[in-house]
Design an enzyme around this catalytic site. Structure first.
Site, PDB file in Angstrom:
ATOM      1  N   GLN A  78     -69.004 -33.134  61.358  1.00 16.44           N
ATOM      2  CA  GLN A  78     -70.176 -33.435  60.542  1.00 16.44           C
ATOM      3  C   GLN A  78     -70.875 -34.687  61.059  1.00 16.44           C
ATOM      4  OE1 GLN A  78     -69.638 -33.529  56.304  1.00 16.44           O
ATOM      5  NE2 GLN A  78     -71.817 -33.706  55.950  1.00 16.44           N
ATOM      6  N   PHE A  79     -71.873 -34.479  61.913  1.00 14.16           N
ATOM      7  CA  PHE A  79     -72.590 -35.601  62.503  1.00 14.16           C
ATOM      8  C   PHE A  79     -73.351 -36.410  61.461  1.00 14.16           C
ATOM      9  CE2 PHE A  79     -76.021 -32.556  62.386  1.00 14.16           C
ATOM     10  CZ  PHE A  79     -77.173 -33.326  62.236  1.00 14.16           C
ATOM     11  N   THR A  80     -73.653 -35.812  60.305  1.00 13.15           N
ATOM     12  CA  THR A  80     -74.435 -36.523  59.290  1.00 13.15           C
ATOM     13  C   THR A  80     -73.669 -37.691  58.672  1.00 13.15           C
ATOM     14  OG1 THR A  80     -73.792 -34.999  57.519  1.00 13.15           O
ATOM     15  CG2 THR A  80     -75.818 -34.483  58.745  1.00 13.15           C
TER      16      THR A  80
END
Length: 148
Positions: A78-80
């Protein structure tokens, strides 16, 4: 590197309606990678996560590790987790790791976990995933490599 660890009774990840990974009791972990992360950082994060004693013992105290309860892992990229919301209302993701490097780190983390945990399920890097879970507690912990 950032891990959002949720103690779950069950969790599942789907892509386009297809189940990619499903676990029972254990940790559902959201994994964010920055451009500065290394395998050494990943090793430290995995060790800390797997050592967390956040399952209840016979007296109801959070005193047992994932291994002690035969827990399972569901690992989701999850890059967010590296969203920067300091300016304006549209998050910037420039602190998130470049896709090739972040994917390599995600795969490395999965392999390191498989060395110690019997059941390790996963999402698909870069995919639009649908994650469901029953959070047990709820019990959620955020590990950030900059504060370990």
């Amino acid at each position: 590197m950032r891990f959002v660890i949720q103690r779950v009774l069950e969790s599942e990840v789907k892509v386009d309606g297809e189940s990619l990974g499903k676990i029972g009791k254990g940790f559902m972990v959201l994994i964010g990678v920055s451009n500065d992360d290394t395998k050494e950082v990943a090793d430290k994060m995995v060790k800390k996560m797997l050592g967390l004693r956040i399952f209840e013992d016979e007296q109801g105290k959070t005193n047992l590790s994932l291994d002690a309860v035969g827990g399972e892992l569901l690992l989701i990229s999850q890059f967010t987790l590296y969203a920067n919301c300091k300016r304006g209302n549209r998050p910037s993701f420039i602190e998130a790791g470049a896709p090739d490097m972040a994917s390599e780190m995600y795969e490395y983390i999965i392999e390191k976990c498989k060395e110690q945990v019997e059941v390790v399920e996963r999402g698909r890097f870069g995919a639009d995933m649908k994650v469901s879970l029953i959070n047990d507690g709820p019990f959620t912990i955020v590990l950030d490599s900059e504060t370990l």
